[in-house]
Motif scaffolding. Structure first.
Motif, PDB file in Angstrom:
ATOM      1  N   PRO A   1       0.803  -1.237   0.000  1.00 21.08           N
ATOM      2  CA  PRO A   1       0.000   0.000   0.000  1.00 21.08           C
ATOM      3  C   PRO A   1       0.830   1.278   0.000  1.00 21.08           C
ATOM      4  O   PRO A   1       0.297   2.354  -0.278  1.00 21.08           O
ATOM      5  CB  PRO A   1      -0.820  -0.118   1.295  1.00 21.08           C
ATOM      6  N   LEU A   2       2.137   1.166   0.324  1.00 21.10           N
ATOM      7  CA  LEU A   2       2.977   2.360   0.418  1.00 21.10           C
ATOM      8  C   LEU A   2       3.664   2.719  -0.892  1.00 21.10           C
ATOM      9  O   LEU A   2       4.196   3.823  -1.032  1.00 21.10           O
ATOM     10  CB  LEU A   2       4.041   2.161   1.506  1.00 21.10           C
TER      11      LEU A   2
ATOM     12  N   ILE B   1       4.144   8.721  -6.104  1.00 18.54           N
ATOM     13  CA  ILE B   1       3.515  10.008  -6.424  1.00 18.54           C
ATOM     14  C   ILE B   1       4.234  11.157  -5.729  1.00 18.54           C
ATOM     15  O   ILE B   1       4.552  12.185  -6.344  1.00 18.54           O
ATOM     16  CB  ILE B   1       2.030   9.978  -6.035  1.00 18.54           C
ATOM     17  N   LEU B   2       4.526  10.992  -4.433  1.00 18.84           N
ATOM     18  CA  LEU B   2       5.199  12.060  -3.675  1.00 18.84           C
ATOM     19  C   LEU B   2       6.604  12.320  -4.206  1.00 18.84           C
ATOM     20  O   LEU B   2       7.038  13.473  -4.294  1.00 18.84           O
ATOM     21  CB  LEU B   2       5.239  11.696  -2.192  1.00 18.84           C
TER      22      LEU B   2
ATOM     23  N   TRP C   1       9.552  17.023  -9.644  1.00 18.65           N
ATOM     24  CA  TRP C   1       9.044  18.111 -10.491  1.00 18.65           C
ATOM     25  C   TRP C   1       9.368  19.465  -9.868  1.00 18.65           C
ATOM     26  O   TRP C   1       9.784  20.387 -10.571  1.00 18.65           O
ATOM     27  CB  TRP C   1       7.535  17.957 -10.669  1.00 18.65           C
ATOM     28  N   TRP C   2       9.185  19.600  -8.565  1.00 12.90           N
ATOM     29  CA  TRP C   2       9.434  20.870  -7.905  1.00 12.90           C
ATOM     30  C   TRP C   2      10.921  21.216  -7.896  1.00 12.90           C
ATOM     31  O   TRP C   2      11.292  22.378  -8.069  1.00 12.90           O
ATOM     32  CB  TRP C   2       8.881  20.840  -6.481  1.00 12.90           C
TER      33      TRP C   2
ATOM     34  N   VAL D   1      11.361  10.638 -12.975  1.00 16.44           N
ATOM     35  CA  VAL D   1      12.181  11.379 -12.016  1.00 16.44           C
ATOM     36  C   VAL D   1      13.290  12.139 -12.743  1.00 16.44           C
ATOM     37  O   VAL D   1      13.521  13.331 -12.490  1.00 16.44           O
ATOM     38  CB  VAL D   1      12.774  10.432 -10.954  1.00 16.44           C
ATOM     39  N   LEU D   2      13.981  11.474 -13.660  1.00 16.96           N
ATOM     40  CA  LEU D   2      15.052  12.137 -14.414  1.00 16.96           C
ATOM     41  C   LEU D   2      14.503  13.273 -15.267  1.00 16.96           C
ATOM     42  O   LEU D   2      15.109  14.343 -15.362  1.00 16.96           O
ATOM     43  CB  LEU D   2      15.770  11.112 -15.295  1.00 16.96           C
ATOM     44  N   ILE D   3      13.357  13.044 -15.896  1.00 19.12           N
ATOM     45  CA  ILE D   3      12.756  14.075 -16.744  1.00 19.12           C
ATOM     46  C   ILE D   3      12.363  15.293 -15.919  1.00 19.12           C
ATOM     47  O   ILE D   3      12.624  16.437 -16.300  1.00 19.12           O
ATOM     48  CB  ILE D   3      11.540  13.502 -17.489  1.00 19.12           C
TER      49      ILE D   3
END
Length: 420
Positions: free
Chosen positions: A31-32, A38-39, A45-46, A330-332
């Motif tokens: 479930p994790l 997503i996080l 992205w940030w 993640v790389l993008i």
């Protein structure tokens, strides 16, 4: 305990404690995984967004100078400080197919453009290589700053890379027209109108056939998969050349949106994919619209082989692709460069332009299709895995809503019967 006739006891099945321990660990971590993915993608992205370089920094790095001064009165004019003399240059962003491009140029004494250069880009590498090989930048040199700078009008375009050409001319046009307005010159203005071409109409027909397959006449439904396959390869693959990939989808997630007026086919295709997921609960792109899927299917029929995959490959294959998808995103997001994850061979096959590892992946993907059905789709395609995850999440959300709605309804009263 139960005793047998000879006095021995029936032995109860023994639980494998090692397998039981693994099952408990998997039940704890499962479930994790999705919340962590997503996080971490939001964080990536940030990080990329907060660390993106401005024009001055990009120019200083490109020209190998310590500092570049931005003009106070103009958005696109910069001064390169050199020991001998300072140079005046103009620079601007333009949005290509996969992301922005940075173009610089100089002006001569007659206000004509000279020394056009591509300083930086995150566009699809195959399209950029095609544009540079056909010497588009040389066609811009010598133009007046009042010209329209429109591919196919006052600048010869490049076949198969229209959006990249539009991004380059857009950057030049913004900087040149700003300078022309400063000098009070009359500009050859251009109004962008909808460009709905024959390829867009063919794509619209294709997606209608896919969305309303069950409404088709029986005669057409008999040859549906053949017609859809041919149209997919011809229209999406070669004609419009808009086969989706992780790089093209992630560019939209980074905010690199091409104007719908310039490329309606892309938005028609994206809308169809989202309708399939949200309305039908199906991955229509991988099952019917992907041109590479149909090419694999045809090669598999020609090969007349169907090698079975080992059970562990089927079990862990989706997990491995999921990890590859997560790493690619993640790389993008961190680099804000969709081309970082462009190992998918679609652009090389349909535009006949490829870079790096694509030259090795495409032959392997096509060769494997002779022996294993949907070889690339099942074992390597990150886009397909991402779309399947969205379909699964949609199904889970629907089940949750039905369960929640059913729990909220009052239970029917039981009829009580009986006498005194």
């Amino acid at each position: 305990m139960t005793q047998s006739r000879n006095g021995s006891l029936f032995k109860l099945p023994r639980m494998n404690t090692r397998n039981q321990s693994r099952t408990k660990k998997a039940a704890f971590w499962q479930p994790l995984i999705m919340p962590f993915a997503i996080l971490s993608l939001i964080a990536a992205w940030w990080i990329g967004f907060s660390q993106q370089a401005g024009l001055s920094l990009l120019l200083a790095k490109h020209f190998n100078v310590e500092s570049v001064t931005h003009s106070e009165n103009q958005t696109y004019r910069f001064t390169i400080e050199q020991p001998a003399s300072n140079a005046q240059i103009f620079a601007a962003f333009g949005n290509g197919y996969g992301g922005p491009l940075v173009i610089t140029f100089e002006l001569d004494k007659s206000q004509r453009i000279r020394n056009v250069a591509l300083v930086n880009h995150v566009d699809t590498p195959g399209y950029v290589v095609n544009v540079l090989n056909q010497r588009l930048l040389d066609r811009i040199n010598g133009k007046k700053i009042t010209d329209a700078f429109v591919g196919g009008r006052d600048i010869d375009g490049v076949s198969g890379a229209t959006l990249t050409v539009n991004g380059i001319t857009e950057a030049v046009r913004k900087a040149a027209h700003e300078e022309a307005e400063l000098h009070g010159l009359t500009i050859d203005t251009v109004t962008t109108s909808w460009c709905f071409k024959l390829s867009d109409a063919a794509l619209t027909l294709l997606v209608l056939m896919v969305l309303f397959e069950r409404k088709m006449p029986t005669v057409i439904r008999k040859y549906h998969i053949m017609l859809v396959g041919v149209l997919s390869v011809m229209v999406i693959g070669y004609w419009a050349n808009i086969a989706l990939s992780v790089a093209s989808v992630s560019s939209l997630m980074l905010g690199y949106w091409t104007p719908p007026k310039q490329n309606p086919s892309l938005y028609i295709l994206l809308l169809t994919v989202m309708l399939g997921i949200l309305w039908l609960g199906k991955n229509l792109y991988c099952s019917q619209l992907c041109p590479f899927h149909h090419i694999q299917r045809w090669l598999h029929k020609l090969g007349k082989n169907n090698l079975p995959l080992a059970g562990w490959v089927n079990h862990y294959g989706a997990q491995v692709i999921g990890v590859l998808l997560w790493l690619a995103l993640v790389l993008i997001f961190v680099t804000r460069n969709p081309a970082v994850a462009s190992y998918e061979p679609f652009s090389m096959l349909f535009s006949l332009e490829g870079v790096g590892v694509q030259w090795y992946i495409l032959p392997l993907a096509l060769f494997g299709s002779f022996f294993i059905k949907d070889y690339w789709c099942r074992l390597f395609c990150p886009l397909g895995r991402g779309l399947n995850i969205l379909v699964d999440q949609r199904q889970q959300a629907r089940k949750w809503w039905r369960k929640h709605k059913k729990a909220g309804q009052p239970k029917p009263m039981r009829s009580q019967s009986g006498g005194h």
